[in-house]
Design an enzyme around this catalytic site. Sequence first.
Site, PDB file in Angstrom:
ATOM      1  CB  CYS A   2      54.351  23.813  48.524  1.00  0.00           C
ATOM      2  SG  CYS A   2      53.934  24.983  49.810  1.00  0.00           S
ATOM      3  NE  ARG A  27      52.647  22.477  42.798  1.00  0.00           N
ATOM      4  CZ  ARG A  27      51.412  22.160  42.434  1.00  0.00           C
ATOM      5  NH1 ARG A  27      51.121  22.067  41.162  1.00  0.00           N
ATOM      6  NH2 ARG A  27      50.484  21.931  43.331  1.00  0.00           N
ATOM      7  CD1 TRP A  74      53.232  31.265  46.837  1.00  0.00           C
ATOM      8  CD2 TRP A  74      51.630  30.579  48.234  1.00  0.00           C
ATOM      9  NE1 TRP A  74      52.254  32.229  46.857  1.00  0.00           N
ATOM     10  CE2 TRP A  74      51.263  31.836  47.705  1.00  0.00           C
ATOM     11  CE3 TRP A  74      50.762  29.964  49.145  1.00  0.00           C
ATOM     12  CZ2 TRP A  74      50.071  32.473  48.056  1.00  0.00           C
ATOM     13  CZ3 TRP A  74      49.583  30.612  49.489  1.00  0.00           C
ATOM     14  CH2 TRP A  74      49.250  31.850  48.938  1.00  0.00           C
ATOM     15  CG  ASN A 100      50.847  21.644  48.038  1.00  0.00           C
ATOM     16  OD1 ASN A 100      50.595  22.757  48.494  1.00  0.00           O
ATOM     17  ND2 ASN A 100      50.423  21.237  46.858  1.00  0.00           N
ATOM     18  N   GLY A 101      49.764  22.110  51.347  1.00  0.00           N
ATOM     19  CA  GLY A 101      48.389  22.196  51.853  1.00  0.00           C
ATOM     20  C   GLY A 101      48.356  22.953  53.174  1.00  0.00           C
ATOM     21  CD  GLU A 480      44.306  37.389  31.032  1.00  0.00           C
ATOM     22  OE1 GLU A 480      43.612  37.364  32.061  1.00  0.00           O
ATOM     23  OE2 GLU A 480      45.352  36.733  30.910  1.00  0.00           O
ATOM     24  CE  LYS A 484      48.524  37.136  32.536  1.00  0.00           C
ATOM     25  NZ  LYS A 484      47.348  36.316  32.506  1.00  0.00           N
ATOM     26  CD  GLU A 487      49.319  37.217  36.588  1.00  0.00           C
ATOM     27  OE1 GLU A 487      49.177  36.497  37.577  1.00  0.00           O
ATOM     28  OE2 GLU A 487      48.831  36.936  35.477  1.00  0.00           O
ATOM     29  CG  HIS A 503      29.144  55.439  34.957  1.00  0.00           C
ATOM     30  ND1 HIS A 503      28.010  56.216  35.082  1.00  0.00           N
ATOM     31  CD2 HIS A 503      29.114  54.924  33.705  1.00  0.00           C
ATOM     32  CE1 HIS A 503      27.326  56.143  33.953  1.00  0.00           C
ATOM     33  NE2 HIS A 503      27.978  55.370  33.102  1.00  0.00           N
ATOM     34  CE  LYS A 603      50.574  28.219  35.190  1.00  0.00           C
ATOM     35  NZ  LYS A 603      50.140  29.399  34.439  1.00  0.00           N
TER      36      LYS A 603
HETATM   37  O1  M6R Z   1      44.688  26.800  36.919  1.00  0.00           O
HETATM   38  P1  M6R Z   1      43.533  27.762  36.857  1.00  0.00           P
HETATM   39  O2  M6R Z   1      43.209  28.174  35.474  1.00  0.00           O
HETATM   40  O3  M6R Z   1      42.331  27.263  37.586  1.00  0.00           O
HETATM   41  O4  M6R Z   1      44.062  29.045  37.630  1.00  0.00           O
HETATM   42  C1  M6R Z   1      43.237  30.150  37.859  1.00  0.00           C
HETATM   43  C2  M6R Z   1      44.044  31.352  38.292  1.00  0.00           C
HETATM   44  O5  M6R Z   1      44.718  31.085  39.486  1.00  0.00           O
HETATM   45  C3  M6R Z   1      45.058  31.802  37.222  1.00  0.00           C
HETATM   46  O6  M6R Z   1      44.446  32.038  35.997  1.00  0.00           O
HETATM   47  C4  M6R Z   1      45.786  33.082  37.699  1.00  0.00           C
HETATM   48  O7  M6R Z   1      44.900  34.141  37.739  1.00  0.00           O
HETATM   49  C5  M6R Z   1      46.988  33.397  36.794  1.00  0.00           C
HETATM   50  N1  M6R Z   1      48.097  33.821  37.602  1.00  0.00           N
HETATM   51  C6  M6R Z   1      46.737  34.491  35.853  1.00  0.00           C
HETATM   52  O8  M6R Z   1      47.820  34.792  35.040  1.00  0.00           O
END
Ligand code: M6R
Length: 608
Positions: A2, A27, A74, A100-101, A480, A484, A487, A503, A603
């Site tokens: 959050c 966030r 969130w 937040n938490g 990656e 991308k 998500e 496999h 994020k």
């Molecule tokens: O802030 P961080 O790099 O530790 O975050 C790690 C992951 O949460 C972050 O890379 C996440 O996978 C992204 N949404 C990817 O685009």
Amino acid sequence: MCGIIGYVGNKKASPILFEGLKKLEYRGYDSAGICTISENKTLVEKDIGKLDEIKKKVDFNSLKGNIGLSHCRWATHGKVTKENAHPHFDCKNRISIVHNGIIENFQELKDYLIKKDHKFRSGTDTEVIAHLIEENYKGNIENAVRNSLKKIEGSYSLGVMCLDEPDKLIATRNESPLIIGLGKDENFIASDVPAILKHTNKVIYLENHEIAVLTKNDVKIKLDKKKIKKTIHKIDWDSELAEKTGYKHFMLKEIHEQPRAITETLNGRLDHGGVDFRKELKFSEKYLKNLDRIIIVACGTSWHAALAGEFMLEELAKIPVEVEYASEFRYRRPIIDKNTLVIAISQSGETADTLAAIREAKNRNAKILSIVNSKGSSIARESDSVLYTYAGPEIGVASTKAFTTQLIVLYLFTLLMSSVRKSLKKDVMKGLIENLRKIPLEMEAMLNDTKSIKKIAEIYKEKDHALFLGRGVNFPLALEGALKLKEVSYIHAEGYPAAEMKHGPIALIDKKMPVMVIATKDVYTYKKVLGNIQEVKARGGIVIAIATEGDKQIGKISDCVIYIPKTLYILSSILAVVPMQLLAYYVARDRKLDPDKPRNLSKSVTVE
Ligand code: M6R
């Protein structure tokens, strides 16, 4: 997870809070709310949805007052409803809370408070904090917060306001980030720097269990009732970096910012034919030379960067590397000795699992080097040494410029390790650096021509599944690319080492399946990858290849080709990821999705 922002000063609080929330929306964007104090009343507006949707339903501007708290959520405990949106209040609406938490013992506290006749209005864990503070309130909000915290188990960053002390904001944290922004006749609390950057660049990082008492002219930080002196940090980010500056989305802006971010990450670190980390790296040459193993811990995209780093370090510096998901590493009993260096990679520097992993490693006497983007973040503060990526604030939930700058720092660290360990000849090192210097310009050129990627995005728009294949240093890139796409566009995508496809995943291939293959030229696996492409084609799959400029052969066997400039194989992933990022962006756009705020994501993952 959050986002929190609080304000106390001479100005009207609600527009400042709303604007700050917009900067923190990455966030959490399930619901949001603002509360202020004015004329001995607590005023509140909150609702579900993204901020712009909420703004159409409620009038945040009607909230008068020069002090206030706000929150974007969130959801963890309790569904996404208006009642569960923050701020939360005590029975009489005198105490306001944003949180937040996760409060782990909230049910126990709730049962206790219900017996004491407190009336609950939401299904959140947060609301118990407001009632607990009410229960402990004896005319001093600071003490009431302090006494309540003794009963709370879990993670929190908290902003608290009380109608009876209407000039004061209280802030505290445990395992969840919170900063204090220092202005002139105004002060702020926030989950992250971008929220306050427009107003001040002077920041104090609150540590666990510290309590901050803010009025418009003063900030006191206390630990166990004792006032403590804290360092004031100056943030050198330009406030424009946290704006979209004409781009429709932060994700697109951040993809286009990569040449600049890479240039800044290289700035001052290349010298005399080698890498110069003298001002930053706190480890002696002797220590680095005697290392016999490196473990890299990270999550998500940062974990993919770690896998590429493993390839670089083993290939060039000849040191064994293991890459671990931070969330797994923290619960294992890893074997670490004094010659093992643990590297943590994180954009936010606040990811709960990565933070826990470095604490686990420290308990086992390992030294920690972190590669972090957010200055002064928890991971940076708790590491023995930090190498920053100078990407600037990354607001889009999908990590883009953080990834490429992480690769750059890993490459630089690899070069440093290679020179310490004398694993490379001088002329080889020179070539590696020359090619590295060219990356920003080469990337710039790629970003100036995105026509073919937009066309390829049309192929993906209607698809439900996609495969990404790569080998060697480009295998992490396949992961990656898939991450991308899934998500931001919600297309189910998988990344695989190209040869591993036989496999199992090959069973998925039919004429509807788009398969993106990273097939840049190299002496190791290029020919093998061509073979893998033929295998896909033989089963009717649609092949989209990422290839090296001038490679004519690849065009003959693929349905579409995206060319990237010729560079060293080991650097190719830094360039090859760009078309994948753009593809994910354009597919999301074509599917009418918001790539900056993908569903269910946040994020910064500051809870387990
Ligand atoms: O802030 P961080 O790099 O530790 O975050 C790690 C992951 O949460 C972050 O890379 C996440 O996978 C992204 N949404 C990817 O685009």
